[in-house]
Design a protein around this motif. Structure first.
Motif, mmCIF file in Angstrom:
data_model
loop_
_atom_site.group_PDB
_atom_site.id
_atom_site.type_symbol
_atom_site.label_atom_id
_atom_site.label_comp_id
_atom_site.label_asym_id
_atom_site.label_seq_id
_atom_site.Cartn_x
_atom_site.Cartn_y
_atom_site.Cartn_z
ATOM 1 N N LYS A 1 0.957 -1.086 0.160
ATOM 2 C CA LYS A 1 0.024 0.037 0.177
ATOM 3 C C LYS A 1 0.727 1.087 0.000
ATOM 4 O O LYS A 1 1.942 1.281 0.683
ATOM 5 N N ILE A 2 0.334 2.275 -0.639
ATOM 6 C CA ILE A 2 1.215 3.523 -0.817
ATOM 7 C C ILE A 2 0.311 4.512 -0.051
ATOM 8 O O ILE A 2 -0.905 4.703 -0.678
ATOM 9 N N ASP A 3 0.915 5.158 0.729
ATOM 10 C CA ASP A 3 -0.076 6.407 1.303
ATOM 11 C C ASP A 3 -0.287 7.695 0.287
ATOM 12 O O ASP A 3 0.616 7.752 -0.774
ATOM 13 N N ARG A 4 -1.189 8.449 0.469
ATOM 14 C CA ARG A 4 -1.829 9.294 -0.475
ATOM 15 C C ARG A 4 -0.488 10.278 -0.625
ATOM 16 O O ARG A 4 -0.251 10.938 -1.830
ATOM 17 N N GLU A 5 0.371 10.841 0.301
ATOM 18 C CA GLU A 5 1.499 11.401 0.168
ATOM 19 C C GLU A 5 2.464 11.215 -0.874
ATOM 20 O O GLU A 5 2.896 11.552 -1.679
ATOM 21 N N ALA A 6 2.917 9.972 -0.665
ATOM 22 C CA ALA A 6 3.843 9.171 -1.593
ATOM 23 C C ALA A 6 3.284 9.056 -2.926
ATOM 24 O O ALA A 6 4.234 9.087 -4.000
ATOM 25 N N MET A 7 1.893 8.634 -3.024
ATOM 26 C CA MET A 7 1.448 8.597 -4.305
ATOM 27 C C MET A 7 1.360 9.979 -5.294
ATOM 28 O O MET A 7 1.791 10.140 -6.120
ATOM 29 N N GLY A 8 1.340 10.942 -4.394
ATOM 30 C CA GLY A 8 1.309 12.314 -4.938
ATOM 31 C C GLY A 8 2.612 12.729 -5.499
ATOM 32 O O GLY A 8 3.100 13.343 -6.616
ATOM 33 N N ARG A 9 3.616 12.331 -4.600
ATOM 34 C CA ARG A 9 5.204 12.496 -4.772
ATOM 35 C C ARG A 9 5.641 11.718 -6.372
ATOM 36 O O ARG A 9 6.277 11.904 -7.112
ATOM 37 N N LEU A 10 5.114 10.228 -6.416
ATOM 38 C CA LEU A 10 5.066 9.573 -7.381
ATOM 39 C C LEU A 10 4.584 9.940 -8.723
ATOM 40 O O LEU A 10 5.149 10.038 -9.847
ATOM 41 N N ALA A 11 3.364 10.609 -8.548
ATOM 42 C CA ALA A 11 2.712 11.230 -9.687
ATOM 43 C C ALA A 11 3.784 12.401 -10.115
ATOM 44 O O ALA A 11 3.722 12.737 -11.501
ATOM 45 N N LYS A 12 4.306 13.200 -9.291
ATOM 46 C CA LYS A 12 5.452 14.193 -9.670
ATOM 47 C C LYS A 12 6.380 13.934 -10.372
ATOM 48 O O LYS A 12 6.833 14.285 -11.400
ATOM 49 N N ALA A 13 6.982 12.446 -9.950
ATOM 50 C CA ALA A 13 8.058 11.882 -10.634
ATOM 51 C C ALA A 13 7.818 11.572 -11.967
ATOM 52 O O ALA A 13 8.481 11.570 -12.883
ATOM 53 N N VAL A 14 6.514 10.573 -12.208
ATOM 54 C CA VAL A 14 6.204 10.204 -13.505
ATOM 55 C C VAL A 14 5.961 11.337 -14.336
ATOM 56 O O VAL A 14 6.250 11.343 -15.648
ATOM 57 N N ALA A 15 5.589 12.517 -13.821
ATOM 58 C CA ALA A 15 5.282 13.780 -14.937
ATOM 59 C C ALA A 15 6.623 14.127 -15.271
ATOM 60 O O ALA A 15 6.432 14.554 -16.461
ATOM 61 N N PHE A 16 7.577 14.368 -14.386
ATOM 62 C CA PHE A 16 8.904 14.675 -14.898
ATOM 63 C C PHE A 16 9.482 13.717 -15.606
ATOM 64 O O PHE A 16 10.009 14.326 -16.779
ATOM 65 N N ILE A 17 9.342 12.496 -15.709
ATOM 66 C CA ILE A 17 9.829 11.475 -16.660
ATOM 67 C C ILE A 17 9.034 11.312 -17.890
ATOM 68 O O ILE A 17 9.529 11.376 -18.912
ATOM 69 N N CYS A 18 7.874 11.249 -17.736
ATOM 70 C CA CYS A 18 6.741 10.886 -19.028
ATOM 71 C C CYS A 18 6.096 12.176 -19.390
ATOM 72 O O CYS A 18 5.517 12.270 -20.415
ATOM 73 N N GLY A 19 6.025 13.280 -18.719
ATOM 74 C CA GLY A 19 5.517 14.212 -19.193
ATOM 75 C C GLY A 19 4.162 14.408 -18.339
ATOM 76 O O GLY A 19 3.508 13.327 -17.863
ATOM 77 N N PRO A 20 3.737 15.852 -17.956
ATOM 78 C CA PRO A 20 2.444 15.963 -16.984
ATOM 79 C C PRO A 20 1.267 15.420 -17.885
ATOM 80 O O PRO A 20 0.154 15.189 -17.133
ATOM 81 N N GLU A 21 0.974 15.364 -19.005
ATOM 82 C CA GLU A 21 -0.094 14.972 -19.527
ATOM 83 C C GLU A 21 -0.297 13.417 -19.932
ATOM 84 O O GLU A 21 -1.315 12.842 -20.484
ATOM 85 N N HIS A 22 0.883 12.504 -19.419
ATOM 86 C CA HIS A 22 0.699 11.135 -19.647
ATOM 87 C C HIS A 22 -0.382 10.683 -18.680
ATOM 88 O O HIS A 22 -0.737 11.043 -17.494
ATOM 89 N N ALA A 23 -1.090 9.860 -19.203
ATOM 90 C CA ALA A 23 -2.041 9.121 -18.553
ATOM 91 C C ALA A 23 -1.717 8.564 -17.030
ATOM 92 O O ALA A 23 -2.471 8.662 -16.234
ATOM 93 N N THR A 24 -0.350 7.863 -17.200
ATOM 94 C CA THR A 24 -0.128 7.450 -15.758
ATOM 95 C C THR A 24 0.021 8.591 -14.847
ATOM 96 O O THR A 24 -0.431 8.544 -13.675
ATOM 97 N N ALA A 25 0.681 9.780 -15.113
ATOM 98 C CA ALA A 25 0.857 10.995 -14.255
ATOM 99 C C ALA A 25 -0.527 11.504 -13.797
ATOM 100 O O ALA A 25 -0.862 11.887 -12.621
ATOM 101 N N VAL A 26 -1.438 11.622 -14.610
ATOM 102 C CA VAL A 26 -2.718 11.966 -14.293
ATOM 103 C C VAL A 26 -3.613 11.143 -13.540
ATOM 104 O O VAL A 26 -4.250 11.607 -12.504
ATOM 105 N N ALA A 27 -3.424 9.918 -13.714
ATOM 106 C CA ALA A 27 -4.135 8.773 -12.728
ATOM 107 C C ALA A 27 -3.493 8.728 -11.442
ATOM 108 O O ALA A 27 -4.235 8.781 -10.385
#
Length: 69
Positions: free
Chosen positions: A5-31
């Motif tokens: 399980k990943i807490d919400r804060e960690a998931m938010g940080r992961l979203a930022k990391a994915v957005a940096f790597i794949c782009g902010p509009e990438h489906a994974t970053a948005v999800a």
């Protein structure tokens, strides 16, 4: 990747990391961002599934960015 399980804060940080790597509009970053904001189990499952579909190098890079915070 196990069923950890990943807490919400960690998931938010992961979203930022994915957005940096794949782009902010990438489906994974948005999800991931939506799951972090809502905390709804359905959103979390969808975000996790999309994260697991990323290229292994992209997943590793995103997780490494979390480790360096």
């Amino acid at each position: 990747m196990d069923e950890t399980k990943i807490d919400r804060e960690a998931m938010g940080r992961l979203a930022k990391a994915v957005a940096f790597i794949c782009g902010p509009e990438h489906a994974t970053a948005v999800a991931l961002k939506a799951a972090a904001e809502s905390g709804i189990e359905r959103d979390i499952k969808a975000a996790r599934a999309l994260f697991l579909k990323l290229k292994p190098g992209d997943r590793r890079a995103a997780l490494t960015m979390l480790d360096t915070d």
